[in-house]
Design a protein around this motif. Sequence first.
Motif, PDB file in Angstrom:
ATOM      1  N   TRP A 135       0.771  -5.218   2.482  1.00 14.49           N
ATOM      2  CA  TRP A 135      -0.604  -4.817   2.787  1.00 14.49           C
ATOM      3  C   TRP A 135      -1.550  -6.013   2.665  1.00 14.49           C
ATOM      4  CZ3 TRP A 135      -4.617  -4.397  -1.059  1.00 14.49           C
ATOM      5  CH2 TRP A 135      -5.850  -3.980  -0.528  1.00 14.49           C
ATOM      6  N   ASN A 183      -3.013   6.348  -1.881  1.00 16.98           N
ATOM      7  CA  ASN A 183      -4.215   5.790  -1.266  1.00 16.98           C
ATOM      8  C   ASN A 183      -4.704   4.520  -1.965  1.00 16.98           C
ATOM      9  OD1 ASN A 183      -6.120   5.782   0.807  1.00 16.98           O
ATOM     10  ND2 ASN A 183      -7.658   6.754  -0.500  1.00 16.98           N
ATOM     11  N   TRP A 205       0.848  -1.190   0.000  1.00 15.56           N
ATOM     12  CA  TRP A 205       0.000   0.000   0.000  1.00 15.56           C
ATOM     13  C   TRP A 205       0.882   1.238   0.000  1.00 15.56           C
ATOM     14  CZ3 TRP A 205      -5.294   0.135  -0.189  1.00 15.56           C
ATOM     15  CH2 TRP A 205      -5.894   1.378   0.008  1.00 15.56           C
ATOM     16  N   TYR A 206       0.538   2.202  -0.843  1.00 12.33           N
ATOM     17  CA  TYR A 206       1.219   3.492  -0.878  1.00 12.33           C
ATOM     18  C   TYR A 206       0.230   4.549  -0.408  1.00 12.33           C
ATOM     19  CZ  TYR A 206       5.386   1.631  -2.986  1.00 12.33           C
ATOM     20  OH  TYR A 206       6.543   0.930  -3.190  1.00 12.33           O
ATOM     21  N   TYR A 207       0.477   5.074   0.790  1.00 14.47           N
ATOM     22  CA  TYR A 207      -0.439   6.047   1.393  1.00 14.47           C
ATOM     23  C   TYR A 207      -0.563   7.307   0.554  1.00 14.47           C
ATOM     24  CZ  TYR A 207      -0.758   2.922   5.281  1.00 14.47           C
ATOM     25  OH  TYR A 207      -1.005   1.810   6.039  1.00 14.47           O
ATOM     26  N   LYS A 208       0.525   7.713  -0.089  1.00 16.12           N
ATOM     27  CA  LYS A 208       0.490   8.900  -0.933  1.00 16.12           C
ATOM     28  C   LYS A 208      -0.513   8.738  -2.077  1.00 16.12           C
ATOM     29  CE  LYS A 208       4.487  10.219  -2.917  1.00 16.12           C
ATOM     30  NZ  LYS A 208       5.829  10.744  -3.067  1.00 16.12           N
TER      31      LYS A 208
END
Length: 149
Positions: free
Chosen positions: A137, A92, A87-90
């Motif tokens: 994730w 989403n 998962w890449y929070y930037k």
Amino acid sequence: MYDSQVGVREIGGENRGDHVEMYLASVKLGPGYSWCAAFVSWCYQNAGVDAPISGWVPSFAMKNKRIYQRGKFLKRKPQMGDVFMIWYYKLNRPAHIGFVDHWGEKWITTVEGNTGDDGSREGDGVYRKRRLKKQVWAVSDFVGSTDKQ
């Protein structure tokens, strides 16, 4: 099948080269696109596995295929041939994908396309890597094993 691609490198520029363009073409994308998901899709297509034909990582995050998510086993312990997503929070969303080669206690061994020695999701080739499990994730099973943990 996927491990036969370890060592493939981009040639002639970012997201370019005969192998990279073959992975991208398998999902109807042209040269220059990010290709980690296209690599996974190409491998599954060539192994006769029913999986998304897609260059978009979230395509592989189908709830009914997830066996592991955020530190919890949903169905069984991941095994060779399953796909992990980061998962890449930037962004989403899950934005990097590769194959689980071995699932250990703290570390997993993976085979990933469009990565590098630095762990980047925009790397230069197909690598066998070691990642901390806490980076993962989710893991999806498209191979169809019904084994329970």
